[in-house]
Design a protein around this motif. Structure first.
Motif, PDB file in Angstrom:
ATOM      1  N   ASP A 193      32.740  63.372  36.537  1.00  0.00           N
ATOM      2  CA  ASP A 193      33.127  64.956  37.628  1.00  0.00           C
ATOM      3  C   ASP A 193      32.801  64.438  38.923  1.00  0.00           C
ATOM      4  O   ASP A 193      33.554  64.330  39.677  1.00  0.00           O
ATOM      5  N   ILE A 194      31.085  64.073  38.449  1.00  0.00           N
ATOM      6  CA  ILE A 194      31.045  63.861  40.269  1.00  0.00           C
ATOM      7  C   ILE A 194      31.394  62.567  41.073  1.00  0.00           C
ATOM      8  O   ILE A 194      31.455  62.247  41.817  1.00  0.00           O
ATOM      9  N   LEU A 195      31.444  61.705  40.006  1.00  0.00           N
ATOM     10  CA  LEU A 195      31.952  60.305  40.256  1.00  0.00           C
ATOM     11  C   LEU A 195      33.352  60.749  40.470  1.00  0.00           C
ATOM     12  O   LEU A 195      33.934  59.136  40.997  1.00  0.00           O
ATOM     13  N   SER A 196      34.344  61.106  39.781  1.00  0.00           N
ATOM     14  CA  SER A 196      35.391  60.678  39.735  1.00  0.00           C
ATOM     15  C   SER A 196      36.053  59.634  38.558  1.00  0.00           C
ATOM     16  O   SER A 196      37.366  59.276  39.140  1.00  0.00           O
ATOM     17  N   ALA A 197      34.988  59.920  38.167  1.00  0.00           N
ATOM     18  CA  ALA A 197      35.255  58.219  36.893  1.00  0.00           C
ATOM     19  C   ALA A 197      36.342  58.425  35.288  1.00  0.00           C
ATOM     20  O   ALA A 197      36.217  59.518  34.814  1.00  0.00           O
ATOM     21  N   LYS A 198      37.009  57.687  35.718  1.00  0.00           N
ATOM     22  CA  LYS A 198      37.131  57.436  34.376  1.00  0.00           C
ATOM     23  C   LYS A 198      36.531  57.166  33.010  1.00  0.00           C
ATOM     24  O   LYS A 198      35.622  56.279  33.025  1.00  0.00           O
ATOM     25  N   VAL A 199      36.790  57.411  31.990  1.00  0.00           N
ATOM     26  CA  VAL A 199      35.802  57.450  30.737  1.00  0.00           C
ATOM     27  C   VAL A 199      36.187  56.008  30.173  1.00  0.00           C
ATOM     28  O   VAL A 199      37.278  56.543  29.212  1.00  0.00           O
ATOM     29  N   LEU A 200      36.070  54.979  30.309  1.00  0.00           N
ATOM     30  CA  LEU A 200      36.239  53.750  29.183  1.00  0.00           C
ATOM     31  C   LEU A 200      35.967  53.865  27.782  1.00  0.00           C
ATOM     32  O   LEU A 200      36.705  53.545  27.240  1.00  0.00           O
ATOM     33  N   LYS A 209      15.657  54.559  28.462  1.00  0.00           N
ATOM     34  CA  LYS A 209      17.105  54.944  27.759  1.00  0.00           C
ATOM     35  C   LYS A 209      18.229  55.602  28.992  1.00  0.00           C
ATOM     36  O   LYS A 209      18.050  56.599  28.676  1.00  0.00           O
ATOM     37  N   THR A 210      18.031  54.400  29.887  1.00  0.00           N
ATOM     38  CA  THR A 210      18.448  55.476  30.807  1.00  0.00           C
ATOM     39  C   THR A 210      19.790  54.882  31.533  1.00  0.00           C
ATOM     40  O   THR A 210      20.864  54.610  30.133  1.00  0.00           O
ATOM     41  N   VAL A 211      20.458  55.781  32.585  1.00  0.00           N
ATOM     42  CA  VAL A 211      21.969  54.656  32.911  1.00  0.00           C
ATOM     43  C   VAL A 211      21.799  53.735  33.545  1.00  0.00           C
ATOM     44  O   VAL A 211      20.366  53.662  34.293  1.00  0.00           O
ATOM     45  N   LEU A 212      22.875  52.553  33.908  1.00  0.00           N
ATOM     46  CA  LEU A 212      22.878  51.636  34.522  1.00  0.00           C
ATOM     47  C   LEU A 212      24.366  51.336  35.564  1.00  0.00           C
ATOM     48  O   LEU A 212      24.959  51.717  34.779  1.00  0.00           O
ATOM     49  N   ILE A 213      24.225  51.854  37.121  1.00  0.00           N
ATOM     50  CA  ILE A 213      25.243  51.524  37.410  1.00  0.00           C
ATOM     51  C   ILE A 213      25.233  50.394  38.089  1.00  0.00           C
ATOM     52  O   ILE A 213      23.994  49.863  38.624  1.00  0.00           O
ATOM     53  N   THR A 214      26.822  49.497  37.997  1.00  0.00           N
ATOM     54  CA  THR A 214      25.756  47.916  38.828  1.00  0.00           C
ATOM     55  C   THR A 214      27.507  47.182  38.879  1.00  0.00           C
ATOM     56  O   THR A 214      28.908  48.154  38.259  1.00  0.00           O
ATOM     57  N   GLY A 215      27.614  46.991  39.707  1.00  0.00           N
ATOM     58  CA  GLY A 215      29.046  46.702  40.358  1.00  0.00           C
ATOM     59  C   GLY A 215      29.263  44.268  39.134  1.00  0.00           C
ATOM     60  O   GLY A 215      30.407  44.315  39.271  1.00  0.00           O
ATOM     61  N   LEU A 216      28.391  44.068  38.179  1.00  0.00           N
ATOM     62  CA  LEU A 216      28.743  43.214  37.335  1.00  0.00           C
ATOM     63  C   LEU A 216      29.470  43.120  36.359  1.00  0.00           C
ATOM     64  O   LEU A 216      29.054  44.303  35.507  1.00  0.00           O
ATOM     65  N   THR A 217      30.681  43.602  35.841  1.00  0.00           N
ATOM     66  CA  THR A 217      30.642  43.153  34.913  1.00  0.00           C
ATOM     67  C   THR A 217      31.349  41.957  33.347  1.00  0.00           C
ATOM     68  O   THR A 217      31.909  41.923  32.577  1.00  0.00           O
ATOM     69  N   ASN A 218      30.825  41.019  33.749  1.00  0.00           N
ATOM     70  CA  ASN A 218      30.185  40.236  32.818  1.00  0.00           C
ATOM     71  C   ASN A 218      29.571  40.155  31.523  1.00  0.00           C
ATOM     72  O   ASN A 218      28.519  41.656  31.239  1.00  0.00           O
ATOM     73  N   PRO A 219      29.287  39.740  30.291  1.00  0.00           N
ATOM     74  CA  PRO A 219      29.168  40.176  28.679  1.00  0.00           C
ATOM     75  C   PRO A 219      27.737  40.708  28.930  1.00  0.00           C
ATOM     76  O   PRO A 219      27.841  41.150  27.773  1.00  0.00           O
ATOM     77  N   HIS A 220      26.987  40.410  29.560  1.00  0.00           N
ATOM     78  CA  HIS A 220      25.978  40.374  29.784  1.00  0.00           C
ATOM     79  C   HIS A 220      24.996  41.319  30.564  1.00  0.00           C
ATOM     80  O   HIS A 220      23.829  42.477  30.047  1.00  0.00           O
ATOM     81  N   ALA A 279      31.118  50.490  39.306  1.00  0.00           N
ATOM     82  CA  ALA A 279      31.670  50.805  40.766  1.00  0.00           C
ATOM     83  C   ALA A 279      32.878  49.900  41.388  1.00  0.00           C
ATOM     84  O   ALA A 279      32.687  49.184  40.790  1.00  0.00           O
ATOM     85  N   ARG A 280      33.427  50.439  42.182  1.00  0.00           N
ATOM     86  CA  ARG A 280      33.855  50.263  42.965  1.00  0.00           C
ATOM     87  C   ARG A 280      35.077  49.144  42.091  1.00  0.00           C
ATOM     88  O   ARG A 280      36.210  48.960  42.503  1.00  0.00           O
ATOM     89  N   GLY A 281      35.352  50.198  41.145  1.00  0.00           N
ATOM     90  CA  GLY A 281      36.961  50.335  40.428  1.00  0.00           C
ATOM     91  C   GLY A 281      37.238  48.939  39.572  1.00  0.00           C
ATOM     92  O   GLY A 281      37.886  49.056  39.378  1.00  0.00           O
ATOM     93  N   LYS A 282      35.874  48.563  39.418  1.00  0.00           N
ATOM     94  CA  LYS A 282      36.019  46.878  38.759  1.00  0.00           C
ATOM     95  C   LYS A 282      35.763  48.142  37.066  1.00  0.00           C
ATOM     96  O   LYS A 282      35.442  48.785  36.655  1.00  0.00           O
ATOM     97  N   THR A 310      33.978  54.242  38.277  1.00  0.00           N
ATOM     98  CA  THR A 310      34.125  54.890  38.861  1.00  0.00           C
ATOM     99  C   THR A 310      35.040  53.426  40.163  1.00  0.00           C
ATOM    100  O   THR A 310      34.123  52.192  40.193  1.00  0.00           O
ATOM    101  N   LYS A 311      35.573  54.954  41.894  1.00  0.00           N
ATOM    102  CA  LYS A 311      36.048  53.594  42.743  1.00  0.00           C
ATOM    103  C   LYS A 311      34.912  53.594  43.841  1.00  0.00           C
ATOM    104  O   LYS A 311      35.404  52.663  44.556  1.00  0.00           O
ATOM    105  N   LEU A 312      34.032  54.578  43.382  1.00  0.00           N
ATOM    106  CA  LEU A 312      33.428  54.608  44.853  1.00  0.00           C
ATOM    107  C   LEU A 312      32.621  53.000  44.736  1.00  0.00           C
ATOM    108  O   LEU A 312      32.318  52.405  43.406  1.00  0.00           O
TER     109      LEU A 312
END
Lengths: 148, 126
Positions: B8-15, B44-55, B71-74, B94-96
């Motif tokens: 909700d805070i990030l106006s994110a899509k749940v993929l 056991k946390t949350v990772l925010i990233t701009g990388l979208t590879n399998p790794h 992040a950034r709509g990827k 998220t688009k942010l």
């Protein structure tokens, strides 16, 4: 002590697409065999690091998982090229990774130190022109100590 | 905060992981450097990233992470999402930018994973 289970994974040089799949399998198998919690996580992280190292730095090699009643062993053997200066390679932040590895988010020079941090026992032998052998052991509850 | 609150805070899509939105989260980390994530994240946390590879997904599996935020709509490729689903991860997009996403989550009370640094002075980041 007799091994309960052992399996080998060939790891190919520069196969960035598959890199990490052996470690995924190792983690899933150990989980099925009843290993969990902190030890499983440490094995998984060290396995991923050593597998990535084989892909990024070696000419190819083999990762072997062996489960004993009181420990998990990971053994990495490659066919070269060997590390010129092991003490430098063990330093955090020191890396010779190429741009391809870095673009995937690796090559920060944390791999070997991170393996050492996660394993209960860690040893590395390397000879330039020949190859590198890394042995890691992770103690399970009931660890009996070094067997002779 | 729960994963749903984060979305909700990030106006994110749940993929991936619509059934995991009630899982509580207390900390997060943000990095494109999987080497650092593997070396320093112990929770056991949350990772925010701009990388979208399998790794990103494989690293998350090794560390038992709860949730990935791209992040950034990827949006990662379908096979990467399938792999995330197999391992029971929640995945948001998220688009942010990563910077703004982190700022907004911090503002709402989420804190950084405690991370040791080379010049550790006993004070924790976050």
């Amino acid at each position: 002590m007799e091994a309960l289970f052992t399996t080998q994974y060939p790891v190919a040089k520069a196969d960035y697409v598959s890199a990490g799949k052996a470690s995924q399998d190792i983690k899933r198998r150990l989980k099925q065999l009843g290993i969990g919690g902190d030890v499983l996580r440490r094995v998984a992280v060290a396995s991923y690091e050593v597998e990535l190292n084989l892909v990024i730095h070696s000419e190819g090699g083999t990762l072997t998982l062996t489960l004993y009643p009181d420990c998990v062993e990971l053994n990495s053997v490659d066919v070269g090229p060997g590390i010129a200066d092991v003490s430098m390679a063990m330093r955090e932040g020191w890396s010779t990774a190429n741009d391809e590895a870095r673009a995937l988010g690796f090559g920060a020079g944390m791999g070997l130190p991170n393996m050492k941090r996660n394993a209960d026992d860690f040893s590395i032998q390397s000879e330039l022109g020949k190859g590198t052998v890394i042995d890691m052991r992770f103690h399970l509850p009931g660890w009996q100590g070094e067997q002779t | 905060m729960t994963i749903k609150d984060m979305a909700d805070i990030l106006s994110a899509k749940v993929l991936i992981g619509a059934d995991k939105l009630d899982i509580p989260v207390h900390t997060a980390c943000c990095s494109d450097l999987m080497s650092d994530v593997l070396a320093f994240v112990d929770e056991k946390t949350v990772l925010i990233t701009g990388l979208t590879n399998p790794h990103v997904v494989r690293t998350s599996e090794m560390l038992d992470l709860k949730c990935l935020v791209f992040a950034r709509g990827k949006i990662p490729a379908e096979d990467i999402l399938e792999s995330a689903e197999e391992q029971g991860l929640a995945v948001l997009a998220t688009k942010l930018t990563a910077f703004t996403a982190c700022g907004m989550l911090y503002e709402h009370g989420l804190r950084g994973v405690p991370v040791p640094t080379a010049w550790d002075d006993g004070e924790e980041d976050g």
